[in-house]
Each structure stands twice: as C-alpha cells, then as structure tokens.
Design a protein around this motif. Structure first.
Motif, PDB file in Angstrom:
ATOM      1  N   GLN A 256       1.894   2.098  -8.865  1.00  0.00           N
ATOM      2  CA  GLN A 256      -0.486   1.285  -9.094  1.00  0.00           C
ATOM      3  C   GLN A 256       0.452   0.141 -10.402  1.00  0.00           C
TER       4      GLN A 256
ATOM      5  N   GLY B  83       1.426   5.278  -0.158  1.00  0.00           N
ATOM      6  CA  GLY B  83       1.118   6.840   0.500  1.00  0.00           C
ATOM      7  C   GLY B  83       2.084   7.832  -0.266  1.00  0.00           C
TER       8      GLY B  83
ATOM      9  N   THR C 174       0.863  -0.997   0.108  1.00  0.00           N
ATOM     10  CA  THR C 174       0.166  -0.019   0.239  1.00  0.00           C
ATOM     11  C   THR C 174       0.739   0.726   0.047  1.00  0.00           C
TER      12      THR C 174
ATOM     13  N   ARG D 133      -0.694  -0.195  -4.638  1.00  0.00           N
ATOM     14  CA  ARG D 133      -1.965  -0.492  -4.385  1.00  0.00           C
ATOM     15  C   ARG D 133      -2.081   1.264  -3.635  1.00  0.00           C
TER      16      ARG D 133
ATOM     17  N   VAL E   3      -3.146   4.105  -1.506  1.00  0.00           N
ATOM     18  CA  VAL E   3      -4.466   4.681  -0.397  1.00  0.00           C
ATOM     19  C   VAL E   3      -4.323   5.456   0.288  1.00  0.00           C
TER      20      VAL E   3
ATOM     21  N   VAL F 221      -8.385   8.286  -4.703  1.00  0.00           N
ATOM     22  CA  VAL F 221      -7.564   7.839  -3.319  1.00  0.00           C
ATOM     23  C   VAL F 221      -7.501   8.945  -2.024  1.00  0.00           C
TER      24      VAL F 221
ATOM     25  N   ARG G 172      -2.241   4.345   7.021  1.00  0.00           N
ATOM     26  CA  ARG G 172      -2.829   3.593   6.261  1.00  0.00           C
ATOM     27  C   ARG G 172      -1.858   2.744   5.300  1.00  0.00           C
ATOM     28  N   ALA G 173      -0.402   3.184   5.051  1.00  0.00           N
ATOM     29  CA  ALA G 173       0.550   2.900   3.498  1.00  0.00           C
ATOM     30  C   ALA G 173       2.199   1.880   4.623  1.00  0.00           C
TER      31      ALA G 173
END
Length: 337
Positions: free
Chosen positions: A35, A19, A17, A40, A42, A62, A73-74
């Motif tokens: 990506q 960020g 993930t 991904r 996020v 996003v 989150r990442a």
C-alpha cells in the motif's frame, strides 16, 4: 500445464488491487507495505481473533471476507497460510473456480517454490513464491523491517522481473532460489533463526537460575557481537571452551546443567559436538586437545531417567517458534503469515 503469458506492462494496471488470504503475522504487513508503494488493499480473510485484530490494525477499513471473495476482488493475492495448509488451499481455490486468469497469486512459504501453485497456474493464475527472510511480530514495526530484507524468490522465468519488482517495491532485496533448492534454503533459515530463539531463551533461563537479575541486558552486547563476528568471519569467529579444547570446563558445564537444567544437556552436547567438528575442520581446535574434549561430549544422553547419578526425569527440550498449522504462527521458516 497452460503456458504462462509474459506479464507485459500494458496488460496490467500500473497499481494493483491486493488481497490477503490468511491474516497471520506476514500477510497484513506485506499488504501494508505494498500500500505504501501505491497498490490498494481491497480484501482480507482471517479466522482467529488475533488475525482479525491484525487486519484491523495494519489494514484499516479493508473488508474482512471469505478467501473466494478475496480472489474475486484482487489482482494480486497473497496466500499467507501455514506451509502444511498451502497446497490444500490452492487446490480448493482452483477446484471451486475462484482463480481468475491473469491473476497474480503469491505465496510466502519458505518451503515451497512456485510448483505448489500448479493447480492455480492451470486455471490461468500467474504464480510467484516470495518468502521474506525475516521474523514477524504482527505489528506495524514489521513494515519498517522489510526495508533491506532479503526475499527468497522463485517464479517461472517469464515472471521473474514481475516478482523482483514487487519485492523491490516492498523495500526488500530479491534473492533468486531455484525450485529444487527451496527445502534446503528453508532449512538453513530455520537453523539460523528459529534455533537462535531457542538458544537465547534457554540461555536467559539459565542466567536467571544463576542469579542474574537482567539476563537480557547481559546477553545483548555479547550476542550482538557474536552475531556480527559470525556474519563477518564465519567459523573463524568461534570462541569459548569448546573451540579452545578446554575439556575440564566443558565437563563442569555438563555437570552443572545436569543438576540445574537436565532438559538442556542434550542440546548443549549436540551443539558442542558440532562446534568441535567445525573448529577442528577449520584448524581452530588443536587435535591433541580434541581427544579429551570429545570423550566428555560422547557421554550418554543425560536427560533420560537412570542415565547417571542425580539425573531426574526428562524435562523435554526447548523449542523455537512453532511452524505448524496454527493460524498465527510465523517466522522465516514458514507458517500462517
């Protein structure tokens, strides 16, 4: 400093993930490229309206959140802020407990190596410096341009393979830069890219003054050939009146620039002196022709009031892309990405 554990494949998810802290021109483009490689995005943070638009264009759907929330989150966080803001950002994130152990923390500054991330490293982050040697527009074209782009890579030895793998996944070519060599590396790119923009813009302005309707069309083939020759042959590609020792032609140039663009004379003289030095050193400029040329180039700085007849007030000099702490600046020399 805490020891950095090796990044074993079994200790990390196959896909990460991602960020972005600082949605300037570089961050969203790199995240979009990751990506495409299967990672991904996020979360992204940005302040200016332009940053918000870029994030929406390159990373649709996003969420835009705070920097601390990006880190929450990442697995992989891109710190793409201006060079002068980077150290303070890293300290602040570490002091507030936003950094998570095992988190990949990547900055894209050309100036700094991995040491600027030390506060986060002490909190358990895995530090990487990945600087794309390319200018960015802040549009989707940047993602395509990353193919074949060189990245200046600096990281602890145990993270070298991880750093190089990320660059390759973005389509880039990793080039290892020692921590101590980062400022010199950065200066070299600034000379080659930022100053090139200044010279080209100045040349187009002078051509318009001379009556050329489409200076870009005139300069395109000339500059393309000059760049190709320089990359292939270095100083051996030097041509023109300075390399030939045509002192009379250079004097005429200086006189015309004094009349029509006094603010450009100082730059012309500085570049001509440097060109003459290199042409002499490489045997392109004959010493017997250099004497008269150097007399012309040694004249007083012309863009100060009172330095000669017809000199007007100092009009300043052209500058390349600002690499200061504006949130939307960027280029090989750094800035908010």
């Amino acid at each position: 400093m805490n020891a950095i554990p090796p990044l074993e494949a079994q200790d990390r998810p196959a896909r990460l993930t991602v960020g972005v802290v600082g949605a300037g021109r570089v961050g969203p483009a790199l995240a979009a490229s990751l990506q495409l490689a299967g990672h991904r995005p996020v979360a992204v943070s940005g302040v200016s309206d332009a940053s918000v638009r870029r994030a929406a264009d390159l990373l649709p759907d996003v969420p835009l959140v705070t920097p601390a929330e990006v880190l929450a989150r990442a697995d992989l966080v891109l710190l793409t802020v201006p060079d002068d803001a980077l150290a303070g950002l890293v300290r602040g994130l570490a002091e507030t407990g936003a950094v998570r152990p095992g988190q990949l923390l990547v900055h894209t500054s050309g100036r700094y190596g991995a040491a600027v991330l030390d506060p986060a490293t002490r909190a358990g982050a895995l530090p990487l410096a990945l600087h794309p040697a390319m200018t960015f527009t802040g549009t989707s074209v940047d993602v395509q341009r990353l193919a074949g782009c060189s990245f200046g890579v600096t990281a602890p030895d145990e993270l070298r393979m991880a750093a190089e793998a990320l660059v390759i996944e973005m389509g880039g070519e990793p080039e290892w830069i020692a921590e101590s060599a980062r400022p010199l590396y950065h200066a070299a790119l600034a000379i080659g890219a930022n100053h090139l923009v200044t010279l080209v813009a100045q040349s187009m302005e002078l051509l318009r003054t001379a009556g050329v309707a489409a200076p870009d069309r005139m300069l395109g083939p000339l500059l393309g050939a000059a760049l190709d020759n320089a990359l292939r042959s270095g100083d051996a590609a030097l041509t023109g009146p300075v390399a030939r020792g045509d002192a009379g032609t250079v004097a005429a140039h200086v006189a015309e620039l004094r009349r029509h663009a006094p603010g450009s004379v100082a730059g012309y003289l500085a570049m001509a002196r440097t060109t003459a030095d290199r042409a002499l050193a490489h045997g392109l400029l004959k010493p017997e022709l250099a004497e008269d040329l150097l007399v012309v180039l040694a004249g007083p700085a012309p863009d100060r009031p009172g330095n000669g007849p017809g000199d007007g007030p100092d009009e300043g000099s052209e500058t390349g892309p600002d690499n200061g702490p504006h949130p939307d600046n960027n280029g090989p020399a750094g800035g908010d990405r």
